[in-house]
Design an enzyme around this catalytic site. Structure first.
Site, PDB file in Angstrom:
ATOM      1  N   LYS A 291      -1.667  -5.230  10.871  1.00  0.00           N
ATOM      2  CA  LYS A 291      -2.403  -6.031   9.894  1.00  0.00           C
ATOM      3  C   LYS A 291      -1.660  -5.915   8.567  1.00  0.00           C
ATOM      4  CE  LYS A 291      -5.836  -7.120  12.630  1.00  0.00           C
ATOM      5  NZ  LYS A 291      -4.991  -6.796  13.812  1.00  0.00           N
TER       6      LYS A 291
ATOM      7  N   GLN B 160       3.254   4.319   2.663  1.00  0.00           N
ATOM      8  CA  GLN B 160       3.077   3.803   4.032  1.00  0.00           C
ATOM      9  C   GLN B 160       3.671   2.413   4.281  1.00  0.00           C
ATOM     10  OE1 GLN B 160      -1.308   3.457   4.831  1.00  0.00           O
ATOM     11  NE2 GLN B 160      -0.849   1.277   4.867  1.00  0.00           N
TER      12      GLN B 160
ATOM     13  N   ASP C  11       0.881  -1.163   0.000  1.00  0.00           N
ATOM     14  CA  ASP C  11       0.000   0.000   0.000  1.00  0.00           C
ATOM     15  C   ASP C  11       0.920   1.215   0.000  1.00  0.00           C
ATOM     16  OD1 ASP C  11      -1.562   2.176   0.700  1.00  0.00           O
ATOM     17  OD2 ASP C  11      -2.629   1.152   2.319  1.00  0.00           O
TER      18      ASP C  11
ATOM     19  N   TYR D 111       5.254  -4.941  16.993  1.00  0.00           N
ATOM     20  CA  TYR D 111       3.971  -4.366  16.640  1.00  0.00           C
ATOM     21  C   TYR D 111       3.375  -5.270  15.582  1.00  0.00           C
ATOM     22  CZ  TYR D 111       0.894  -1.584  13.725  1.00  0.00           C
ATOM     23  OH  TYR D 111      -0.152  -1.157  12.968  1.00  0.00           O
TER      24      TYR D 111
ATOM     25  N   TYR E 120      -3.430   9.378   0.145  1.00  0.00           N
ATOM     26  CA  TYR E 120      -3.400   9.200   1.597  1.00  0.00           C
ATOM     27  C   TYR E 120      -2.385   8.134   2.005  1.00  0.00           C
ATOM     28  CZ  TYR E 120      -4.735   9.352   6.370  1.00  0.00           C
ATOM     29  OH  TYR E 120      -4.682   9.525   7.733  1.00  0.00           O
TER      30      TYR E 120
HETATM   31  C1  F6R Z   1      -7.560  -0.407   7.991  1.00  0.00           C
HETATM   32  C2  F6R Z   1      -7.201   0.948   7.558  1.00  0.00           C
HETATM   33  C3  F6R Z   1      -8.120   2.055   7.839  1.00  0.00           C
HETATM   34  C4  F6R Z   1      -7.465   3.089   8.773  1.00  0.00           C
HETATM   35  C5  F6R Z   1      -8.443   4.206   9.144  1.00  0.00           C
HETATM   36  C6  F6R Z   1      -7.805   5.300  10.001  1.00  0.00           C
HETATM   37  O1  F6R Z   1      -6.552  -1.313   7.674  1.00  0.00           O
HETATM   38  O2  F6R Z   1      -6.157   1.150   6.978  1.00  0.00           O
HETATM   39  O3  F6R Z   1      -9.333   1.612   8.363  1.00  0.00           O
HETATM   40  O4  F6R Z   1      -6.978   2.460   9.921  1.00  0.00           O
HETATM   41  O5  F6R Z   1      -8.961   4.821   8.001  1.00  0.00           O
HETATM   42  O6  F6R Z   1      -6.687   5.784   9.356  1.00  0.00           O
HETATM   43  P1  F6R Z   1      -5.818   7.000   9.892  1.00  0.00           P
HETATM   44  O7  F6R Z   1      -5.420   6.686  11.308  1.00  0.00           O
HETATM   45  O8  F6R Z   1      -4.669   7.074   8.965  1.00  0.00           O
HETATM   46  O9  F6R Z   1      -6.696   8.217   9.832  1.00  0.00           O
HETATM   47 MG    MG Z   2      -4.109   1.864   3.383  1.00  0.00          MG
HETATM   48 MG    MG Z   3      -4.869  -2.301   2.277  1.00  0.00          MG
END
Ligand code: F6R
Ligand code: MG
Ligand code: MG
Length: 371
Positions: free
Chosen positions: A237, A95, A13, A234, A91
């Site tokens: 997922k 990552q 990702d 940690y 976004y």
């Molecule tokens: C699940 C996932 C999303 C984020 C959620 C919060 O694997 O990637 O559900 O965890 O959108 O994301 P942040 O903390 O980046 O705002």
């Molecule tokens: Mg993602």
């Molecule tokens: Mg994903």
């Protein structure tokens, strides 16, 4: 000696569009352009796909598993795609690239890897399964059904070349250990492990010795790298992928797909911290929207011809899986109504996000012992 073929899926990702919903088409184009440069050289063939926000590089070559040059190619492709993601301010750009520089093998650096090396048969069907918003243990149930459950795979009962069963390689991702177990002989013990899917994950499946297929060539492989490498620290997922070969002594294509007619509950979904159904979808519907999900699985089918990827066929783009999708939608409604309560929300030890230490810290002096 016949030359072996290797099929590798390497995924990451490197930026979502918008949020964590989807891969932007420009990232797919960048990846295709990079892989096209080495087609006919390092690679025999490739196919670029996505599942939700995960960019998936499906590649064939003759360099074996864990090849440094193939892993470097994937890493550099993800780096180039990250540049595009930064330009578009996607976004979480980059990552899954957890390191600044490639160090010889992509494992433990963020991306997920599933690879199979084998002698190509006269007809070589293979399925690439791509999951988003879940973890490698999500494959335990369907892979067990394919290779171990006679109620799913009738071939185990009536095909003489599959009747001996299969050998399962299971990893304990907390202890960094693995064990090989034979099915059906050790089925109950195997299930005792793999039912605990956040700890014991199926890594590979092998034919049994003495059968028509070489017992040292895996016939299925699941990505577990990130989890395995950083477990204990940690346990993030790691949206997983799998490769499964089919037919002629292996489960037939339809036996490989059949487990997904039941949208079983998996961990992941919103903030990697919820249980929810995994929905089998066509590629065009692998868009994680509702509550950042529900978790999805796409199945791309290929025939391999001297390393060429003949396909893909979008295997869940079939009304035969409509009931599974419908059940998944009902299960999603049912689970969502629990809101922040377990078992929709994961147990404390498995949550990716938690405010618990802060909450407990604030309440520290207000907790009084109960007589
Ligand atoms: C699940 C996932 C999303 C984020 C959620 C919060 O694997 O990637 O559900 O965890 O959108 O994301 P942040 O903390 O980046 O705002
Ligand atoms: Mg993602
Ligand atoms: Mg994903």
């Amino acid at each position: 000696m016949e030359e072996k073929i290797t099929v590798s899926i390497i995924k990451a990702d490197v930026g979502g569009w918008p949020g964590h919903a989807l891969v932007h088409p420009e990232l797919m184009s960048v990846a295709r352009k990079e892989l096209e440069k080495v087609k006919g050289k390092l690679l025999i063939d490739y196919h670029v796909a996505n599942c939700g926000d995960d960019l998936e590089l499906i590649m064939t070559h003759r360099r074996g598993t864990d090849d440094e040059e193939v892993h470097r190619l994937a890493w550099e492709t993800f780096e180039t795609a990250t540049k595009k993601a930064e330009e578009l301010k996607l976004y979480g750009a980059g990552q899954d690239l957890l390191s600044d520089a490639f160090s010889g093998n992509i494992k433990g650096m963020g991306p997920g890897v599933a690879e199979l090396e084998f002698i190509e048969r006269r007809g070589e069907p293979i399925v690439a399964f791509l999951m988003d918003k879940t973890e490698p243990g999500a494959f335990n149930l369907p892979i067990f059904k394919m290779f171990g459950d006679p109620f799913n795979t009738i071939g185990l009962v009536i095909d003489p070349s599959a009747h001996a069963g299969f050998r399962f390689e299971v990893w304990d991702i907390y202890e960094h250990k693995r064990v090989f177990m034979d099915c059906p002989e050790e089925m109950y013990s195997l299930l005792a492990l793999i039912g605990a899917k956040s700890r014991y994950v199926i890594k590979r499946i092998f034919p049994k010795p003495g059968g028509s297929l070489p017992d040292n060539e895996a016939v299925a492989a699941i990505s577990t790298e990130k989890l395995y490498e950083i477990a204990g620290d940690y346990v993030g997922k790691d949206d997983p992928v799998a490769l499964v070969r089919a037919q002629s002594g292996l489960p037939a294509l339809g036996e490989v797909l059949e487990p997904f007619s039941f949208p079983h509950l998996v961990s992941g979904w919103m903030r990697g911290s919820h249980n929810g159904p995994i929905m089998p979808v066509a590629q065009r519907n692998a868009v994680c929207t509702r509550f950042d999900g529900p978790p999805r699985v796409v199945a791309l089918g290929f025939q391999i011809a001297n390393g060429r990827l003949v396909g893909p066929v979008d295997l869940f783009d079939d009304p035969g899986f409509d009931n599974a999708r419908s059940l998944a939608k009902d299960a999603a409604d049912y689970m969502r109504r629990h809101g922040p309560f377990e078992p929709h929300r994961l147990p404390l030890s498995e949550m990716e996000y938690t405010t618990m230490p802060k909450v407990l810290g604030k309440l520290k002096n207000r907790f009084k012992s109960v007589k």
